[in-house]
Motif scaffolding. Structure first.
Motif, PDB file in Angstrom:
ATOM      1  N   ALA A 132      17.591   5.934  38.588  1.00 18.17           N
ATOM      2  CA  ALA A 132      18.128   7.008  40.499  1.00 18.17           C
ATOM      3  C   ALA A 132      16.778   8.099  40.104  1.00 18.17           C
ATOM      4  O   ALA A 132      16.033   7.300  39.072  1.00 18.17           O
ATOM      5  CB  ALA A 132      19.556   7.939  39.720  1.00 18.17           C
ATOM      6  N   GLY A 133      16.220   8.756  41.328  1.00 17.89           N
ATOM      7  CA  GLY A 133      15.083   8.808  41.101  1.00 17.89           C
ATOM      8  C   GLY A 133      15.430  10.590  40.560  1.00 17.89           C
ATOM      9  O   GLY A 133      14.502  10.836  40.439  1.00 17.89           O
ATOM     10  N   HIS A 134      16.216  10.962  40.018  1.00 21.73           N
ATOM     11  CA  HIS A 134      15.975  12.358  39.375  1.00 21.73           C
ATOM     12  C   HIS A 134      16.743  12.476  37.806  1.00 21.73           C
ATOM     13  O   HIS A 134      17.694  11.814  37.818  1.00 21.73           O
ATOM     14  CB  HIS A 134      16.858  13.146  40.391  1.00 21.73           C
ATOM     15  N   VAL A 178       9.460  10.455  32.924  1.00 19.78           N
ATOM     16  CA  VAL A 178      10.761  11.011  34.290  1.00 19.78           C
ATOM     17  C   VAL A 178      10.555  10.042  35.479  1.00 19.78           C
ATOM     18  O   VAL A 178       9.294   9.557  35.362  1.00 19.78           O
ATOM     19  CB  VAL A 178      10.353  11.548  34.160  1.00 19.78           C
ATOM     20  N   THR A 179      10.742  10.255  36.182  1.00 21.50           N
ATOM     21  CA  THR A 179      10.109   9.834  37.940  1.00 21.50           C
ATOM     22  C   THR A 179       9.028  11.174  39.067  1.00 21.50           C
ATOM     23  O   THR A 179       9.067  12.420  37.577  1.00 21.50           O
ATOM     24  CB  THR A 179      10.820   9.884  38.967  1.00 21.50           C
ATOM     25  N   ILE A 180       7.717  10.441  39.535  1.00 20.34           N
ATOM     26  CA  ILE A 180       7.341  11.195  39.441  1.00 20.34           C
ATOM     27  C   ILE A 180       7.561  12.824  40.239  1.00 20.34           C
ATOM     28  O   ILE A 180       7.225  13.765  39.789  1.00 20.34           O
ATOM     29  CB  ILE A 180       6.517  10.600  41.386  1.00 20.34           C
ATOM     30  N   PRO A 181       8.709  12.891  40.982  1.00 22.57           N
ATOM     31  CA  PRO A 181       9.391  14.043  41.312  1.00 22.57           C
ATOM     32  C   PRO A 181       9.694  15.211  39.989  1.00 22.57           C
ATOM     33  O   PRO A 181       9.810  16.408  40.608  1.00 22.57           O
ATOM     34  CB  PRO A 181      10.114  13.663  42.369  1.00 22.57           C
ATOM     35  N   ASP A 182      10.272  14.239  39.382  1.00 27.10           N
ATOM     36  CA  ASP A 182      10.712  15.197  38.347  1.00 27.10           C
ATOM     37  C   ASP A 182       9.763  15.672  37.503  1.00 27.10           C
ATOM     38  O   ASP A 182       9.165  17.204  36.868  1.00 27.10           O
ATOM     39  CB  ASP A 182      11.527  14.508  37.017  1.00 27.10           C
ATOM     40  N   ALA A 183       8.798  14.973  37.474  1.00 25.76           N
ATOM     41  CA  ALA A 183       7.297  15.059  36.388  1.00 25.76           C
ATOM     42  C   ALA A 183       6.525  16.864  37.013  1.00 25.76           C
ATOM     43  O   ALA A 183       6.151  17.056  36.379  1.00 25.76           O
ATOM     44  CB  ALA A 183       6.409  14.420  36.163  1.00 25.76           C
ATOM     45  N   GLN A 184       6.409  16.260  38.612  1.00 23.06           N
ATOM     46  CA  GLN A 184       5.633  17.679  39.640  1.00 23.06           C
ATOM     47  C   GLN A 184       6.461  18.526  39.295  1.00 23.06           C
ATOM     48  O   GLN A 184       6.171  19.861  38.864  1.00 23.06           O
ATOM     49  CB  GLN A 184       5.852  16.999  40.837  1.00 23.06           C
ATOM     50  N   THR A 185       7.443  18.566  39.058  1.00 25.54           N
ATOM     51  CA  THR A 185       9.080  19.932  38.461  1.00 25.54           C
ATOM     52  C   THR A 185       8.849  20.598  37.400  1.00 25.54           C
ATOM     53  O   THR A 185       8.361  21.790  37.100  1.00 25.54           O
ATOM     54  CB  THR A 185      10.181  19.752  38.748  1.00 25.54           C
ATOM     55  N   LEU A 186       8.256  19.543  36.279  1.00 27.67           N
ATOM     56  CA  LEU A 186       8.242  20.295  35.860  1.00 27.67           C
ATOM     57  C   LEU A 186       6.702  20.747  35.286  1.00 27.67           C
ATOM     58  O   LEU A 186       7.133  21.490  34.572  1.00 27.67           O
ATOM     59  CB  LEU A 186       8.392  18.606  34.163  1.00 27.67           C
TER      60      LEU A 186
END
Length: 381
Positions: A132-134, A178-186
């Protein structure tokens, strides 16, 4: 009759004590070189395993490992249109400390470009790669997670879907994939109070870090038969990015960030070898002093100097051989329990064995010099 073995049997306690002391020094030498090898291995882990031929980072930067780098998140689309490019994957990595279940945990958060990169190159000992992506994570075993663990980072809850082995960064921090979107959020996460205060104090509300569509770099894999230099020059002509090959990244890390560390470790190894030489030399010299009358007697009955020299050299060599054998045993028993990787390789051990033997033979010069100065008449004294 072998005079060296006979003399060692006569002074067995001194031989054992000297061997133990020298083996401790040689163990330290093996450990220091192994520690450097381990740091290099960890620093180049992702570079060697991820399957990227070219890294595209921020212009005029040696990123993303040696320097911070930030490029547009859609850079991978531009790169996929370059002739010879097979695949372009986005990449993020940053170090951060979290408090999870009452323990402080420092980790290297690494973002993978799912679904292009599901982490299939990451070696797992349990679980699976990304589906999954998230909100899925793969953690190195040093972080202490098991498959199925759930924990909160920032405002979201993540689930450990895989446990990897040997995945640490240059600083020794375990990697959390983690995935790219999650890394950006963190990376851009801030407490609500900090956001409110920021809104009151400034008009620029852009969050810091890899947010707003920013990433660290893009990993490029080339098609079979593509000319790497031609692709590199094509991308470099854009003018807004830095283009680094795998060899460039390796050189920047080894001769840049790790250069001082290498010099420092080599200096400590040199000091250790010097101390070891002095210890062996003093031991051989003392043993020679104690058998001055025996050496004089040998000369009186017609023994050649070469016989006496060979005896002393053999004693020093036996000290070196036994000490190094014990040092290797200590190394394999002790260093696997160190918090950082201590990488012991057969070529290094071979070179160290030769160095130890040459050092001990060289240290025998002190005893040889004393023995050659003994006169046959001294047997009567």
């Amino acid at each position: 009759m072998n005079l060296a073995f006979a003399d060692i049997r006569h002074h067995l306690a001194r031989f054992v004590v000297t061997t133990v002391g020298v083996s401790a020094l040689l163990t330290a030498m093996i450990g220091m070189i192994g520690l450097y090898r381990g740091i290099v291995y960890e620093a180049l882990l992702i570079i060697n395993d991820v399957g990227a031929d070219i890294w595209v980072a921020q212009g005029n930067r040696a990123g993303p490992f040696a320097e911070t780098s930030e490029v547009a998140s859609n850079l991978d689309r531009r790169l996929e249109g370059v002739p010879g490019v097979k695949q372009a994957r986005r990449f993020i990595q940053f170090n951060q400390q979290y408090e999870i279940d009452g323990r402080r945990l420092r980790t290297a958060v690494t973002g993978l470009d799912f679904p292009k990169d599901a982490g299939s190159w990451v070696p797992l000992i349990a679980g699976r790669h990304f589906y999954a992506g998230h909100y899925e994570a793969i953690a190195d075993q040093s972080l202490g997670f098991i498959v199925g663990d759930k924990f909160r980072l920032g405002r979201d809850e993540y689930t450990i879907v895989g446990v990897a082995v040997g995945q640490v960064d240059m600083a020794g921090d375990g990697i959390l994939f983690v995935t790219i979107p999650d890394a950006q959020t963190l990376n851009a996460f801030a407490p609500s109070e900090a956001i409110l205060l920021g809104r009151a104090e400034r008009t620029d509300l852009r969050p810091l870090g890899y947010s707003k569509g920013r990433i660290a770099a893009v990993m490029v894999a080339l098609r079979p038969g593509a000319d790497p230099e031609q692709v590199r020059n094509h991308i470099r002509n854009w003018g807004d990015v830095a283009v680094l090959t795998r060899a460039d990244e390796t050189d920047i890390l080894l001769n840049g960030r790790l250069w001082r560390l290498r010099i420092q470790i080599l200096a400590f190894v040199g000091m250790t070898l010097l101390v070891t030489t002095i210890v062996v030399g003093l031991s051989i010299y003392t043993m020679t002093l104690e058998k001055t009358n025996q050496i004089a007697l040998l000369k009186l009955i017609g023994a050649r100097d070469s016989l006496i020299v060979r005896m002393i050299v053999e004693q020093a060599s036996l000290i070196g051989i036994h000490a190094f054998a014990w040092a290797v045993l200590y190394a394999y028993l002790i260093f696997p329990h160190f918090p950082r990787t201590v990488l012991i390789t057969p070529p290094d051990l071979a070179a160290q064995a030769v160095t130890a033997l040459v050092m001990c033979v060289g240290a025998s010069w002190f005893g040889i010099r004393k023995a050659l100065g003994v006169r046959a008449q001294e047997v009567l004294s």
